[in-house]
Motif scaffolding. Structure first.
Motif, short mmCIF file in Angstrom:
data_model
loop_
_atom_site.label_atom_id
_atom_site.label_comp_id
_atom_site.label_asym_id
_atom_site.label_seq_id
_atom_site.Cartn_x
_atom_site.Cartn_y
_atom_site.Cartn_z
N VAL A 409 -26.38 -18.67 -17.13
CA VAL A 409 -24.93 -18.84 -16.97
C VAL A 409 -24.36 -19.22 -18.34
O VAL A 409 -24.91 -20.07 -19.04
N SER A 410 -23.24 -18.62 -18.71
CA SER A 410 -22.69 -18.89 -20.04
C SER A 410 -21.26 -19.41 -20.01
O SER A 410 -20.73 -19.82 -21.04
N GLU A 411 -20.61 -19.39 -18.82
CA GLU A 411 -19.25 -19.90 -18.74
C GLU A 411 -18.92 -20.27 -17.30
O GLU A 411 -19.63 -19.90 -16.36
N VAL A 412 -17.83 -20.99 -17.13
CA VAL A 412 -17.46 -21.54 -15.82
C VAL A 412 -17.18 -20.45 -14.80
O VAL A 412 -17.54 -20.58 -13.62
N GLY A 413 -16.56 -19.36 -15.22
CA GLY A 413 -16.23 -18.30 -14.28
C GLY A 413 -17.45 -17.75 -13.55
O GLY A 413 -17.39 -17.45 -12.36
N GLU A 414 -18.57 -17.62 -14.28
CA GLU A 414 -19.80 -17.15 -13.65
C GLU A 414 -20.26 -18.11 -12.56
O GLU A 414 -20.64 -17.70 -11.45
N LEU A 415 -20.25 -19.41 -12.87
CA LEU A 415 -20.68 -20.40 -11.90
C LEU A 415 -19.79 -20.38 -10.66
O LEU A 415 -20.29 -20.40 -9.52
N ALA A 450 -20.55 -27.86 -21.29
CA ALA A 450 -21.18 -28.63 -20.21
C ALA A 450 -20.16 -29.46 -19.43
O ALA A 450 -20.29 -29.61 -18.21
N ASP A 451 -19.15 -30.01 -20.10
CA ASP A 451 -18.16 -30.82 -19.38
C ASP A 451 -17.39 -29.97 -18.37
O ASP A 451 -17.07 -30.42 -17.26
N GLN A 452 -17.11 -28.70 -18.72
CA GLN A 452 -16.42 -27.81 -17.79
C GLN A 452 -17.35 -27.40 -16.64
O GLN A 452 -16.95 -27.40 -15.47
N LEU A 453 -18.59 -27.05 -16.97
CA LEU A 453 -19.54 -26.64 -15.94
C LEU A 453 -19.86 -27.77 -14.98
O LEU A 453 -20.03 -27.55 -13.77
N ALA A 454 -19.94 -28.99 -15.50
CA ALA A 454 -20.30 -30.13 -14.67
C ALA A 454 -19.27 -30.43 -13.59
O ALA A 454 -19.57 -31.07 -12.60
N GLU A 455 -18.06 -29.95 -13.78
CA GLU A 455 -17.03 -30.15 -12.77
C GLU A 455 -17.37 -29.39 -11.48
O GLU A 455 -16.96 -29.78 -10.39
N HIS A 456 -18.19 -28.32 -11.61
CA HIS A 456 -18.47 -27.46 -10.46
C HIS A 456 -19.96 -27.34 -10.14
O HIS A 456 -20.31 -26.81 -9.09
N ALA A 497 -27.71 -33.26 -26.32
CA ALA A 497 -26.77 -34.38 -26.25
C ALA A 497 -25.42 -33.95 -25.69
O ALA A 497 -24.81 -34.65 -24.87
N ALA A 498 -24.94 -32.77 -26.12
CA ALA A 498 -23.67 -32.26 -25.60
C ALA A 498 -23.76 -32.03 -24.09
O ALA A 498 -22.80 -32.27 -23.34
N THR A 499 -24.93 -31.60 -23.63
CA THR A 499 -25.12 -31.34 -22.20
C THR A 499 -25.09 -32.64 -21.40
O THR A 499 -24.40 -32.73 -20.37
N THR A 500 -25.83 -33.64 -21.85
CA THR A 500 -25.86 -34.90 -21.09
C THR A 500 -24.50 -35.61 -21.13
O THR A 500 -24.09 -36.22 -20.15
N GLU A 501 -23.81 -35.51 -22.26
CA GLU A 501 -22.48 -36.14 -22.35
C GLU A 501 -21.49 -35.44 -21.41
O GLU A 501 -20.70 -36.09 -20.73
N GLY A 502 -21.54 -34.10 -21.39
CA GLY A 502 -20.65 -33.37 -20.50
C GLY A 502 -20.95 -33.65 -19.04
O GLY A 502 -20.04 -33.79 -18.21
N ALA A 503 -22.24 -33.75 -18.71
CA ALA A 503 -22.64 -34.04 -17.33
C ALA A 503 -22.19 -35.43 -16.91
O ALA A 503 -21.74 -35.63 -15.77
N ALA A 504 -22.29 -36.39 -17.82
CA ALA A 504 -21.94 -37.78 -17.49
C ALA A 504 -20.46 -37.94 -17.14
O ALA A 504 -20.10 -38.81 -16.34
N ARG A 505 -19.62 -37.09 -17.68
CA ARG A 505 -18.19 -37.20 -17.39
C ARG A 505 -17.88 -36.93 -15.92
O ARG A 505 -16.85 -37.36 -15.40
#
Length: 582
Positions: A409-415, A450-456, A497-505
């Motif tokens: 997956v490379s962007e929110v639309g795919e998810l 990651a912050d956008q993906l983590a929303e969904h 790090a960017a992934t874990t920070e985005g997920a934590a939000r």
């Protein structure tokens, strides 16, 4: 055999002949060069009927041999090794290859000559293709050719000739320019302590077999290895990627001590493997297993895995004759879920493409397959394939949580599109539409978003092998660049790090299912960056749990931030050895 199993560091000096570590551990032994024993066939045949019968008998014998080796590997729970032999059986049955050999026999050639020329011609055609998968298939075909020629030899031909032991317990470090799977057929584990190669890469079939056998393996040692003579005493250090020739008494003592300490530590780790793992300051870390078969699932339970962090579903069907139907997915995953005895499982949808090919898929040739039709992108050309898998997974009735993981997956639309598709299929089947769905973070764009993906998404699982490949622009199948393919590169760590920070939000958890999760030097780094699940090969679970229990989470957090500012993977590894010694 003196073999030390994987660990954070052997404590041996960083000199010797540098190479690339393909399988971890330390072995002490005597160098012995493997030499080609494939017979040279006569060109002229002894009659068409006789040569046809000789080829038929040889092909049948090799097919039976490959079937036996595949079954034996499966019994050892060596799924990757079993897959290699199953794929070789499929090559053996290629009607075009057999027809080419038959044509030459009809022209008066011997069975051996005809088979050799047919395999060489087919391999040359595959090697000329831009697709790296085809070049690898060519190497497999040539290896298969050697097997058949040995079977056709009048008295047979053993692939590996080992010298008689000089004394009880005498073991060998077996050397070659590059091993092929048939070279290692019937390898005497009581005599061979390690494999070393002048060429090759860590993803080669020989490296896979070494890892399955649990023996150290070094590749890309170059001309320095080729200058060593038979009988040279050596230490093969698969942890530090060094081969020490003619070691002095001090170095031998250090290596022998490392072997003994590792054996003792391994026994202690196994005794504690079924207990949960938490850091010294009480932060729990789930240690899960990567699996690709029912036997792997049982092995994961036996080694104390808390869960399955990655079920590679493509491995269940890679060597089949046809695309799996929904019922096939349900049956295989149901059996695995039952074997897990209530443990949770993350099931990755089919990730075929790049270095994993299925003959039944008939993918078009690609100049850059790693950047092409793989993961969820397969739906662009075969939408029914993933629909059938999702239908099959939704029909599984597991006593523990079953989660779906979407690769590439490379962007929110795919998810969002896939979540909606899963809900629609669940509604169609009358099953739970709220099944957990995660995203595999292996494309840099996914890490940065990651912050956008983590929303969904419900969770993330970082595939560090591909994330490293795409971040560093290094083909993971390119042996010449294998030494630079290091997931502890600070650029890769910044992606994590960017992934874990985005997920934590959004309160999402992050796991790592790539090879980095099983690297003892990397474990404290990943924990410090906010990863809460580590998924590794089942045999590594006890050691990773022990490593986690020795760490302070607060210290890992502080140190990990410092590592992001270092200039190279080598600098990160040096710092890790100082911060978190064995």
């Amino acid at each position: 055999a003196l073999i030390a199993q994987p660990g954070p560091g052997a404590g041996l000096p960083a000199d010797g002949i540098p190479g690339v570590a393909a399988a971890p551990g330390i072995a002490i032994g005597t160098l012995h060069w493997w030499r080609e024993t494939t017979p040279e066939p006569a060109e002229a045949g002894q009659g068409i009927a006789a040569e046809r019968e000789a080829l038929r008998a040889a092909l049948a014998a090799i097919d039976a041999q490959l079937a036996h080796e595949s079954e034996a590997a499966t019994a050892r729970r060596a799924g990757a090794e079993a897959g290699i032999f199953a794929m070789h059986r499929a090559l053996l049955e290629d009607p075009a290859l057999q027809a080419a050999a038959e044509t030459m026999i009809a022209a008066g050639k011997s069975a051996g000559f005809a088979w050799r020329e047919a395999t060489r011609a087919e391999a040359a055609m595959l090697s000329a293709m831009a697709d790296r998968r085809m070049a690898e298939r060519a190497a497999d075909l040539l290896d298969l050719g050697k097997r058949v020629l040995r079977a056709l030899a009048p008295a047979g031909s053993a692939p590996v000739q080992l010298p008689a032991p000089a004394a009880d317990g005498d073991v060998i470090v077996l050397a070659a320019g590059e091993f092929t799977p048939s070279d290692l057929t019937g390898l005497d584990r009581t005599r061979v302590a390690a494999l070393v190669m002048a060429r090759g890469g860590p993803t080669s079939h020989a490296a896979i077999i070494a890892r399955q056998l649990g023996i150290p393996c070094l590749v890309a040692l170059g001309s320095a290895l080729e200058r060593l003579q038979d009988g040279t005493p050596v230490i093969a250090d698969g942890d530090s990627a060094r081969l020490h020739a003619c070691p002095d008494a001090h170095l031998l003592a250090a290596a022998a001590s490392a072997v003994r300490l590792r054996a003792q530590q391994r026994e202690a780790d196994l005794r504690a493997a079924h207990a949960a793992a938490s850091t010294r300051d009480g932060v729990p870390i789930e240690v899960a297993a990567n699996i690709g078969s029912l036997d792997d699932a049982r092995n994961a339970v036996a080694h104390g895995a808390d869960a399955v962090g990655l079920l590679r579903t493509e491995l269940l069907f890679l060597h089949g004759d046809a695309a799996p139907a929904a019922a096939d997915h349900t049956a295989s995953c149901q059996a695995i879920a039952d074997a897990l005895q209530g443990r949770s499982a993350i099931v990755r949808t089919l990730d075929i493409g790049a270095d994993k090919d299925a003959a039944w898929l008939h993918l078009p040739a690609e100049d850059n397959p790693a950047l092409g039709l793989r993961g969820v992108r397969l739906a662009q050309v075969r939408p029914q394939l993933l629909d059938d898998q999702l239908r099959g997974l939704l029909a599984v009735r597991a006593s523990g949580p079953l989660r779906i993981l979407l690769p590439m997956v490379s962007e929110v639309g795919e998810l969002l599109a896939w979540r909606e598709r899963i809900r629609a299929l669940a509604a169609e089947a009358g099953t739970d539409p709220e099944i957990e769905v995660g995203v595999m973070i292996e494309v840099p764009s996914a890490a940065l978003l990651a912050d956008q993906l983590a929303e969904h998404a419900d969770f993330f699982s970082i595939g560090t092998n591909d994330l490293t490949q795409y971040t560093l622009a290094i083909d993971r199948c390119q042996p010449e660049l294998a030494a630079r393919m290091d997931g502890l590169h600070p650029a890769v760590l910044r992606m994590i790090a960017a992934t874990t920070e985005g997920a934590a939000r959004h309160g999402r958890w992050v796991g790592v299912c790539g090879a980095l999760a099983g690297d003892p030097l990397a474990v404290p780094v990943l924990v410090g960056l906010g990863v809460t699940e580590l998924s590794v090969d089942a045999g590594l679970v006890p050691g990773v749990k022990a490593r986690v229990r020795a760490l302070s989470h607060a210290d890992c957090r502080q140190r990990a931030g410092e590592l992001l500012r270092l200039p190279s993977a080598a600098a990160v590894r040096d710092a890790c050895r100082r911060y978190w010694p064995a």
